[in-house]
Motif scaffolding. Structure first.
Motif, mmCIF file in Angstrom:
data_model
loop_
_atom_site.group_PDB
_atom_site.id
_atom_site.type_symbol
_atom_site.label_atom_id
_atom_site.label_comp_id
_atom_site.label_asym_id
_atom_site.label_seq_id
_atom_site.Cartn_x
_atom_site.Cartn_y
_atom_site.Cartn_z
ATOM 1 N N ILE A 95 0.843 -1.206 0.000
ATOM 2 C CA ILE A 95 0.000 0.000 0.000
ATOM 3 C C ILE A 95 0.879 1.258 0.000
ATOM 4 N N SER A 96 0.234 2.418 -0.196
ATOM 5 C CA SER A 96 0.968 3.687 -0.221
ATOM 6 C C SER A 96 1.236 4.164 1.204
ATOM 7 N N ARG A 97 2.105 5.155 1.320
ATOM 8 C CA ARG A 97 2.424 5.695 2.644
ATOM 9 C C ARG A 97 1.199 6.371 3.268
ATOM 10 N N GLU A 98 0.385 7.030 2.434
ATOM 11 C CA GLU A 98 -0.821 7.713 2.933
ATOM 12 C C GLU A 98 -1.786 6.690 3.546
ATOM 13 N N GLU A 99 -1.954 5.552 2.825
ATOM 14 C CA GLU A 99 -2.890 4.538 3.315
ATOM 15 C C GLU A 99 -2.357 3.835 4.559
ATOM 16 N N ALA A 100 -1.030 3.830 4.713
ATOM 17 C CA ALA A 100 -0.425 3.143 5.856
ATOM 18 C C ALA A 100 -0.601 3.914 7.164
ATOM 19 N N SER A 101 -1.170 5.128 7.080
ATOM 20 C CA SER A 101 -1.317 5.949 8.290
ATOM 21 C C SER A 101 -2.566 5.577 9.092
ATOM 22 N N TYR A 102 -3.421 4.719 8.514
ATOM 23 C CA TYR A 102 -4.641 4.341 9.240
ATOM 24 C C TYR A 102 -4.964 2.869 9.031
ATOM 25 N N LYS A 103 -5.854 2.355 9.868
ATOM 26 C CA LYS A 103 -6.350 0.993 9.692
ATOM 27 C C LYS A 103 -7.821 0.957 10.084
ATOM 28 N N LEU A 104 -8.494 -0.100 9.664
ATOM 29 C CA LEU A 104 -9.901 -0.280 10.032
ATOM 30 C C LEU A 104 -9.995 -1.283 11.175
ATOM 31 N N CYS A 105 -10.877 -1.005 12.130
ATOM 32 C CA CYS A 105 -11.077 -1.899 13.263
ATOM 33 C C CYS A 105 -12.562 -2.180 13.427
ATOM 34 N N LYS A 106 -12.889 -3.445 13.575
ATOM 35 C CA LYS A 106 -14.283 -3.811 13.824
ATOM 36 C C LYS A 106 -14.580 -3.679 15.316
ATOM 37 N N VAL A 107 -15.735 -3.084 15.628
ATOM 38 C CA VAL A 107 -16.130 -2.911 17.034
ATOM 39 C C VAL A 107 -16.728 -4.230 17.541
ATOM 40 N N LYS A 108 -16.040 -4.838 18.502
ATOM 41 C CA LYS A 108 -16.487 -6.118 19.047
ATOM 42 C C LYS A 108 -17.414 -5.925 20.247
ATOM 43 N N ARG A 109 -17.132 -4.893 21.055
ATOM 44 C CA ARG A 109 -17.990 -4.655 22.219
ATOM 45 C C ARG A 109 -18.032 -3.178 22.528
ATOM 46 N N MET A 110 -19.122 -2.761 23.146
ATOM 47 C CA MET A 110 -19.319 -1.359 23.523
ATOM 48 C C MET A 110 -19.807 -1.364 24.967
ATOM 49 N N GLU A 111 -19.014 -0.801 25.875
ATOM 50 C CA GLU A 111 -19.339 -0.872 27.295
ATOM 51 C C GLU A 111 -19.024 0.442 28.005
ATOM 52 N N PHE A 112 -19.404 0.488 29.273
ATOM 53 C CA PHE A 112 -19.091 1.637 30.109
ATOM 54 C C PHE A 112 -18.110 1.195 31.188
ATOM 55 N N GLY A 113 -17.024 1.965 31.338
ATOM 56 C CA GLY A 113 -16.005 1.617 32.315
ATOM 57 C C GLY A 113 -16.198 2.369 33.609
ATOM 58 N N LYS A 114 -15.124 2.490 34.375
ATOM 59 C CA LYS A 114 -15.162 3.155 35.671
ATOM 60 C C LYS A 114 -15.561 4.624 35.493
ATOM 61 N N GLY A 115 -16.471 5.078 36.330
ATOM 62 C CA GLY A 115 -16.918 6.463 36.232
ATOM 63 C C GLY A 115 -17.877 6.700 35.082
ATOM 64 N N GLY A 116 -18.430 5.586 34.530
ATOM 65 C CA GLY A 116 -19.389 5.726 33.431
ATOM 66 C C GLY A 116 -18.755 6.155 32.119
ATOM 67 N N VAL A 117 -17.445 5.869 31.957
ATOM 68 C CA VAL A 117 -16.752 6.253 30.716
ATOM 69 C C VAL A 117 -17.083 5.250 29.610
ATOM 70 N N PRO A 118 -17.676 5.700 28.498
ATOM 71 C CA PRO A 118 -17.964 4.766 27.409
ATOM 72 C C PRO A 118 -16.682 4.379 26.673
ATOM 73 N N TYR A 119 -16.582 3.111 26.286
ATOM 74 C CA TYR A 119 -15.426 2.691 25.486
ATOM 75 C C TYR A 119 -15.831 1.548 24.571
ATOM 76 N N ILE A 120 -15.035 1.376 23.517
ATOM 77 C CA ILE A 120 -15.268 0.251 22.602
ATOM 78 C C ILE A 120 -14.049 -0.659 22.609
ATOM 79 N N GLY A 121 -14.293 -1.943 22.377
ATOM 80 C CA GLY A 121 -13.216 -2.921 22.219
ATOM 81 C C GLY A 121 -13.210 -3.361 20.769
ATOM 82 N N THR A 122 -12.039 -3.373 20.135
ATOM 83 C CA THR A 122 -11.957 -3.683 18.700
ATOM 84 C C THR A 122 -11.441 -5.103 18.459
ATOM 85 N N HIS A 123 -11.479 -5.512 17.199
ATOM 86 C CA HIS A 123 -11.092 -6.884 16.840
ATOM 87 C C HIS A 123 -9.610 -7.146 17.067
#
Length: 274
Positions: free
Chosen positions: A129-157
Motif C-alpha cells: 500500500i501507499s504511505r498515505e494509506e499506511a497511516s490508518y487501519k480499520l477496526c471492527k467494534v467487538k464490544r461497547m461498554e461503560f467503564g469506571k466512572g461511566g466512561v464509554p469505550y469500545i473494544g476492537t477486533h
C-alpha cells in the motif's frame, strides 16, 4: 517425585503439565500459512497478542516466506532485532508476533508499507500500500461498554480499547483508526448497502455489499452479501467486516477485488494468460 507436582493415576505416577504449550507442530499449523508438509517438524507458535493463533500470521512467516527478506529463522531475528520492522506504527522485535487482519507492516529502510488482508481463497495476502494509506487501519467494534466512572469505550477486533467513541458507533460497526494518535478518524455503520469483507467461514476473503440481515434468537444472525459480479452468498454476522461506505472501499483491495471465481472461470483465465 522430584520438584514437579505429580498426580497418581491408576497406580502410575504422571507429571502435571506446566503452563501453556510452547510448541506447534507443522501439521497442526493453520492451512492458510501454506507451510510445506515436509519442510520440518515444527512451525512458529504465535506469541500471545492482539490476534488469535489461527487468525494471524507471525512476523517470521511474513519476512521469510512471503516477502523473502530472509532465508532462515536466524536471519529474521537479525532483521527484527535491528528494529527495522513496525506493526501498526510500533517497532516489534518478537519473531512470532501475531500480525492479523488489517494490520499495517512498515519497513522504513526500504520505504515499504503492507497491509494484511485476505485473498478470495481466504489466505493472508501481504498487500503493498501507499504511505498515505499506511497511516490508518480499520477496526471492527467487538464490544461497547461503560467503564469506571461511566466512561464509554469500545473494544476492537485487534484488542484495542478506545475511550469516548462517537455515540453513533455501535457493535459490528467499523472505525477508521489513526495509527499515530490512536484516535478514531471516521466510522462506517453495519448497514444494508455497505461494502463488507468476510473474515471467516467458507466465504473467507469474499467482498460484497450487504443486501439482507436475518436475526435468529438463540442461534447465529445471518448476513446475505452480493459481490460485484452479482453472486450472492450468506454467512454469519460474526464473519463480516465492514470495509467501505456504499460501493467504495476505505482500504485498497488485493488482486481479484474479493470476487471468487469458479473452477471453470479460473481455468479459462489461466488459459487466456498462457
Amino acid at each position: 517425585a522430584g520438584p514437579h507436582k505429580t498426580r497418581l493415576f491408576s497406580g502410575r505416577i504422571r507429571k502435571m503439565v506446566r503452563g501453556p504449550k510452547k510448541h506447534l507442530k507443522r501439521l497442526n499449523a493453520p492451512k492458510h500459512w501454506m507451510l510445506d508438509k515436509l519442510g520440518g517438524i515444527f512451525a512458529p507458535k504465535p506469541s500471545a497478542g492482539p490476534h488469535k493463533t489461527r487468525e494471524c500470521l507471525p512476523l517470521l512467516l511474513i519476512l521469510r516466506n512471503r516477502l523473502k527478506y530472509a532465508l532462515t529463522y536466524k536471519e529474521v531475528m537479525q532483521i527484527l532485532k535491528q528494529r527495522l520492522v513496525k506493526v501498526d506504527g510500533k517497532v516489534r522485535t518478537d519473531t512470532t508476533y501475531p500480525a492479523g487482519f488489517m494490520d499495517v507492516i512498515e519497513i522504513e529502510k526500504t520505504d515499504e508499507h503492507f497491509r494484511l488482508v485476505y485473498d478470495t481463497k481466504g489466505r493472508f495476502v501481504v498487500h503493498r500500500i501507499s504511505r498515505e494509506e499506511a497511516s490508518y487501519k480499520l477496526c471492527k467494534v467487538k464490544r461497547m461498554e461503560f467503564g469506571k466512572g461511566g466512561v464509554p469505550y469500545i473494544g476492537t477486533h485487534d484488542g484495542r480499547t478506545i475511550r469516548y467513541p462517537d455515540p453513533e458507533v455501535k457493535v459490528n460497526d467499523t472505525v477508521m483508526l489513526d495509527l499515530e494518535t490512536g484516535k478514531i478518524k471516521d466510522f462506517v455503520k453495519f448497514d444494508i448497502g455497505n461494502l463488507v469483507m468476510c473474515t471467516g467461514g467458507h466465504n473467507n476473503g469474499r467482498v460484497g455489499t450487504i443486501v439482507h440481515k436475518e436475526k435468529h434468537k438463540g442461534s447465529f444472525d445471518i448476513v446475505h452479501v452480493e459481490d460485484a459480479a452479482g453472486n450472492r452468498f450468506a454467512t454469519r454476522q460474526t464473519n463480516v467486516f465492514v470495509i467501505g461506505k456504499g460501493q467504495k472501499p476505505l482500504v485498497s483491495l488485493p488482486k481479484g477485488k474479493g470476487i471468487r471465481l469458479t473452477i471453470l472461470q479460473e481455468q479459462a483465465k489461466l488459459y487466456a494468460s498462457a
